[in-house]
Design a protein around this motif. Structure first.
Motif, PDB file in Angstrom:
ATOM      1  N   THR A  28     -32.943  -8.540   7.212  1.00 20.05           N
ATOM      2  CA  THR A  28     -34.341  -8.861   6.899  1.00 20.05           C
ATOM      3  C   THR A  28     -34.520  -8.820   5.391  1.00 20.05           C
ATOM      4  OG1 THR A  28     -35.029  -7.732   8.945  1.00 20.05           O
ATOM      5  CG2 THR A  28     -36.749  -8.309   7.360  1.00 20.05           C
ATOM      6  N   TRP A  29     -34.752  -9.998   4.800  1.00 20.27           N
ATOM      7  CA  TRP A  29     -35.025 -10.070   3.359  1.00 20.27           C
ATOM      8  C   TRP A  29     -36.473  -9.679   3.119  1.00 20.27           C
ATOM      9  CZ3 TRP A  29     -37.325 -14.514   0.380  1.00 20.27           C
ATOM     10  CH2 TRP A  29     -37.254 -14.295  -0.998  1.00 20.27           C
ATOM     11  N   LEU A  30     -36.690  -8.648   2.290  1.00 19.90           N
ATOM     12  CA  LEU A  30     -38.022  -8.122   2.025  1.00 19.90           C
ATOM     13  C   LEU A  30     -38.516  -8.480   0.630  1.00 19.90           C
ATOM     14  CD1 LEU A  30     -37.535  -4.633   3.696  1.00 19.90           C
ATOM     15  CD2 LEU A  30     -38.851  -6.574   4.600  1.00 19.90           C
ATOM     16  N   GLY A  31     -37.757  -9.287  -0.096  1.00 19.29           N
ATOM     17  CA  GLY A  31     -38.143  -9.700  -1.442  1.00 19.29           C
ATOM     18  C   GLY A  31     -37.127  -9.250  -2.466  1.00 19.29           C
ATOM     19  N   HIS A  32     -36.911 -10.091  -3.478  1.00 14.23           N
ATOM     20  CA  HIS A  32     -35.961  -9.842  -4.558  1.00 14.23           C
ATOM     21  C   HIS A  32     -34.597  -9.490  -3.966  1.00 14.23           C
ATOM     22  CE1 HIS A  32     -35.437  -9.901  -8.794  1.00 14.23           C
ATOM     23  NE2 HIS A  32     -34.960  -8.688  -8.848  1.00 14.23           N
ATOM     24  N   SER A  33     -34.042  -8.315  -4.271  1.00 17.81           N
ATOM     25  CA  SER A  33     -32.725  -7.952  -3.737  1.00 17.81           C
ATOM     26  C   SER A  33     -32.815  -6.890  -2.650  1.00 17.81           C
ATOM     27  CB  SER A  33     -31.826  -7.454  -4.871  1.00 17.81           C
ATOM     28  OG  SER A  33     -31.598  -8.481  -5.813  1.00 17.81           O
ATOM     29  N   THR A  34     -33.995  -6.713  -2.087  1.00 12.18           N
ATOM     30  CA  THR A  34     -34.220  -5.719  -1.040  1.00 12.18           C
ATOM     31  C   THR A  34     -34.006  -6.348   0.326  1.00 12.18           C
ATOM     32  OG1 THR A  34     -35.863  -4.635  -2.454  1.00 12.18           O
ATOM     33  CG2 THR A  34     -35.847  -4.034  -0.127  1.00 12.18           C
ATOM     34  N   VAL A  35     -32.993  -5.870   1.040  1.00 12.06           N
ATOM     35  CA  VAL A  35     -32.652  -6.385   2.365  1.00 12.06           C
ATOM     36  C   VAL A  35     -32.389  -5.204   3.285  1.00 12.06           C
ATOM     37  CG1 VAL A  35     -31.064  -7.823   3.710  1.00 12.06           C
ATOM     38  CG2 VAL A  35     -31.605  -8.447   1.338  1.00 12.06           C
ATOM     39  N   LEU A  36     -32.948  -5.258   4.485  1.00 12.05           N
ATOM     40  CA  LEU A  36     -32.618  -4.272   5.507  1.00 12.05           C
ATOM     41  C   LEU A  36     -31.534  -4.853   6.402  1.00 12.05           C
ATOM     42  CD1 LEU A  36     -33.215  -1.511   6.819  1.00 12.05           C
ATOM     43  CD2 LEU A  36     -34.793  -2.704   8.357  1.00 12.05           C
ATOM     44  N   LEU A  37     -30.365  -4.211   6.381  1.00 11.51           N
ATOM     45  CA  LEU A  37     -29.231  -4.635   7.194  1.00 11.51           C
ATOM     46  C   LEU A  37     -29.128  -3.742   8.422  1.00 11.51           C
ATOM     47  CD1 LEU A  37     -26.593  -4.995   4.332  1.00 11.51           C
ATOM     48  CD2 LEU A  37     -27.697  -6.876   5.562  1.00 11.51           C
ATOM     49  N   GLU A  38     -28.880  -4.354   9.569  1.00 14.36           N
ATOM     50  CA  GLU A  38     -28.653  -3.614  10.807  1.00 14.36           C
ATOM     51  C   GLU A  38     -27.316  -4.070  11.380  1.00 14.36           C
ATOM     52  OE1 GLU A  38     -32.624  -3.217  13.160  1.00 14.36           O
ATOM     53  OE2 GLU A  38     -32.796  -5.047  11.952  1.00 14.36           O
ATOM     54  N   LEU A  39     -26.348  -3.167  11.400  1.00 15.48           N
ATOM     55  CA  LEU A  39     -25.022  -3.484  11.934  1.00 15.48           C
ATOM     56  C   LEU A  39     -24.326  -2.188  12.320  1.00 15.48           C
ATOM     57  CD1 LEU A  39     -22.553  -4.443   9.035  1.00 15.48           C
ATOM     58  CD2 LEU A  39     -24.736  -3.301   8.663  1.00 15.48           C
ATOM     59  N   GLY A  40     -23.488  -2.267  13.347  1.00 13.69           N
ATOM     60  CA  GLY A  40     -22.754  -1.088  13.769  1.00 13.69           C
ATOM     61  C   GLY A  40     -23.635   0.061  14.195  1.00 13.69           C
ATOM     62  N   GLY A  41     -24.867  -0.243  14.601  1.00 14.62           N
ATOM     63  CA  GLY A  41     -25.780   0.798  15.047  1.00 14.62           C
ATOM     64  C   GLY A  41     -26.476   1.551  13.939  1.00 14.62           C
ATOM     65  N   VAL A  42     -26.364   1.077  12.679  1.00 18.16           N
ATOM     66  CA  VAL A  42     -27.022   1.751  11.561  1.00 18.16           C
ATOM     67  C   VAL A  42     -27.910   0.769  10.809  1.00 18.16           C
ATOM     68  CG1 VAL A  42     -25.084   3.357  11.314  1.00 18.16           C
ATOM     69  CG2 VAL A  42     -25.181   1.307   9.875  1.00 18.16           C
ATOM     70  N   ARG A  43     -28.784   1.340   9.979  1.00 15.44           N
ATOM     71  CA  ARG A  43     -29.658   0.537   9.110  1.00 15.44           C
ATOM     72  C   ARG A  43     -29.371   0.904   7.658  1.00 15.44           C
ATOM     73  NH1 ARG A  43     -33.518   2.410  13.008  1.00 15.44           N
ATOM     74  NH2 ARG A  43     -34.150   0.760  14.477  1.00 15.44           N
ATOM     75  N   VAL A  44     -29.089  -0.117   6.864  1.00 22.21           N
ATOM     76  CA  VAL A  44     -28.755   0.059   5.454  1.00 22.21           C
ATOM     77  C   VAL A  44     -29.746  -0.760   4.629  1.00 22.21           C
ATOM     78  CG1 VAL A  44     -27.001  -0.227   3.673  1.00 22.21           C
ATOM     79  CG2 VAL A  44     -26.316   0.374   6.021  1.00 22.21           C
ATOM     80  N   LEU A  45     -30.375  -0.134   3.647  1.00 25.48           N
ATOM     81  CA  LEU A  45     -31.357  -0.796   2.787  1.00 25.48           C
ATOM     82  C   LEU A  45     -30.759  -0.999   1.409  1.00 25.48           C
ATOM     83  CD1 LEU A  45     -34.400  -1.729   2.742  1.00 25.48           C
ATOM     84  CD2 LEU A  45     -34.921   0.530   1.781  1.00 25.48           C
ATOM     85  N   THR A  46     -30.803  -2.239   0.898  1.00 20.09           N
ATOM     86  CA  THR A  46     -30.238  -2.532  -0.419  1.00 20.09           C
ATOM     87  C   THR A  46     -31.319  -2.614  -1.490  1.00 20.09           C
ATOM     88  OG1 THR A  46     -30.366  -4.951  -0.173  1.00 20.09           O
ATOM     89  CG2 THR A  46     -28.398  -3.862   0.690  1.00 20.09           C
ATOM     90  N   ASP A  47     -31.018  -2.067  -2.655  1.00 16.76           N
ATOM     91  CA  ASP A  47     -31.854  -2.144  -3.863  1.00 16.76           C
ATOM     92  C   ASP A  47     -33.357  -2.154  -3.546  1.00 16.76           C
ATOM     93  OD1 ASP A  47     -29.548  -2.096  -5.297  1.00 16.76           O
ATOM     94  OD2 ASP A  47     -29.689  -4.129  -6.078  1.00 16.76           O
ATOM     95  N   PRO A  48     -33.872  -1.057  -3.012  1.00 14.26           N
ATOM     96  CA  PRO A  48     -35.273  -1.032  -2.573  1.00 14.26           C
ATOM     97  C   PRO A  48     -36.255  -1.037  -3.738  1.00 14.26           C
ATOM     98  CG  PRO A  48     -34.295   1.151  -2.384  1.00 14.26           C
ATOM     99  CD  PRO A  48     -33.181   0.221  -2.780  1.00 14.26           C
ATOM    100  N   VAL A  49     -37.111  -2.049  -3.776  1.00 14.92           N
ATOM    101  CA  VAL A  49     -38.121  -2.168  -4.834  1.00 14.92           C
ATOM    102  C   VAL A  49     -39.451  -2.525  -4.192  1.00 14.92           C
ATOM    103  CG1 VAL A  49     -38.845  -3.411  -6.909  1.00 14.92           C
ATOM    104  CG2 VAL A  49     -36.438  -2.830  -6.594  1.00 14.92           C
ATOM    105  N   TRP A  50     -40.364  -1.550  -4.159  1.00 16.37           N
ATOM    106  CA  TRP A  50     -41.717  -1.771  -3.651  1.00 16.37           C
ATOM    107  C   TRP A  50     -42.750  -1.729  -4.777  1.00 16.37           C
ATOM    108  CZ3 TRP A  50     -38.280  -1.162   0.072  1.00 16.37           C
ATOM    109  CH2 TRP A  50     -38.579  -1.590   1.363  1.00 16.37           C
TER     110      TRP A  50
END
Length: 366
Positions: free
Chosen positions: A82-104
């Motif tokens: 899920t692309w949330l804007g700029h370089s912030t993406v919520l990844l769901e794989l292998g049963g986990v959630r990983v958030l990249t470069d979170p900028v709110w």
């Protein structure tokens, strides 16, 4: 606490100094690449910045989707982004959630009243995020390491994975040291309670949050791998042949997330832009391509939608499988996803005729 962060010291600094990339008190790219403007380009670049007529900010917010209902459902393929804007993406794989470069934050800046302002809010608040298993911070620039966002995420029991030295900022802002993992290039770590690994990999960029401290922390790309899926996240970077080595050592990739915005020939060695992103995709061996680092802040001298339009024109001709979802729209890279230029809804506002007052229906009544 200061939004500028804190310099590393003690054992953290000693570990940084032992890195092959650390020399003369700072980190270096593998190639001899300067972090600023290319020689001889300052005058023309400043003139273009001040006088250029590019449409750098959309007239209205970009279309977005609230992802929270979709997040409640397990992805059919076990893999979702899920692309949330700029370089912030919520990844769901292998049963986990990983958030990249979170900028709110509202601005990519240390100041709340000045600096590049968001085109629109993030489709979901930090409080609206589901439970997270990891947060990745690629480097310490303001549009990737956001002070108010870290303050919020520090309240969660989530570990942070980042480049050497960046942990000093995180710790200064309330993230406990035991929840910070700093990596040098090619170092890997497994997430707790999951068969998912994170690996820091090369990128070609620079770092710093003020006049002093340039390149005092490392910058990295990251690879996230589960038993069935692998994701490449570029962070910020220019085009580098090291992508071929990343492919050999860590590929193939099901999803490739590359920066495509904030580019200009004057700093072409430290940002990709859409054309070089397509070249980078080829070096990485392909995979579904999710463009990031665009459509959120005015950080460069080009039209706000130029990265998307260039990719739409060139990507299919180069054999790229583009994933360009609306902000907040979860997508499963393993499925066929329709490519549509949804951003043109905002572009259309620039071409709409000005509103005029309606004609009176009759004579005015005294």
């Amino acid at each position: 606490m200061s939004p500028f962060g804190r310099r590393a010291n003690g054992s953290r600094l000693e570990r940084m100094q032992s890195s092959p990339r650390f020399k003369d008190g700072v980190f270096h790219n593998s190639a001899r690449v300067a972090p600023g403007l290319k020689p001889g380009s300052a005058l023309s670049t400043m003139s273009e910045f001040l006088l250029g007529g590019q449409r750098r900010v959309p007239l209205g917010p970009l279309p977005s989707v609230d992802p929270r209902e979709a997040w409640k459902r397990v992805p059919d393929t076990g893999f979702r982004a899920t692309w949330l804007g700029h370089s912030t993406v919520l990844l769901e794989l292998g049963g986990v959630r990983v958030l990249t470069d979170p900028v709110w934050g509202e601005r990519a800046s240390p100041m709340s009243f000045a600096g590049p302002k968001r085109f629109q809010p993030v489709p979901v608040t930090v409080a609206g995020l589901p439970p997270l298993d990891a947060v990745i911070v690629s480097h310490d620039h303001y549009d990737h390491l956001d002070y108010p966002t870290i303050l919020e995420l520090a309240k969660r029991e989530v570990p942070f994975y980042t480049s050497l030295g960046v942990g000093a900022h995180l710790e200064a802002w309330g993230v406990p040291a035991q929840r910070i993992v700093e990596l040098d290039w090619w170092e890997s770590v497994k997430l707790p309670r999951a068969e998912v690994s994170l690996t820091a990999a090369p990128s070609q960029h620079f770092s710093g949050r003020g006049v002093a401290g340039r390149n005092s922390t490392l910058w990295s790309s990251f690879v996230v791998k589960s038993e069935k899926h692998a994701v490449f996240f570029s962070g910020d970077t220019g085009l580098t042949p090291e992508y071929e080595e990343i492919r050999r050592r860590l590929g193939p990739f099901d999803l490739v997330m590359l920066e495509v915005g904030a580019f200009h020939p004057a700093w072409g060695d430290i940002h990709l832009g859409p054309v070089n992103a397509l070249a980078a995709l080829e070096l990485l061996g392909g995979g579904a391509f999710l463009p990031v680092h665009w459509g959120t802040f005015n950080l460069a001298i080009h039209a706000w939608d130029e990265p998307a339009e260039t990719l739409l024109a060139l990507g299919p001709k180069r054999g790229a499988r583009l994933l360009m979802p609306r902000l907040g729209a979860p997508v499963e890279p393993g499925k066929d996803v329709r490519l549509e230029p949804w951003w043109r809804e905002a572009s259309a506002l620039e071409k709409a005729p000005p509103e005029t007052a309606p004609e009176p229906l009759g004579e005015p009544i005294d």
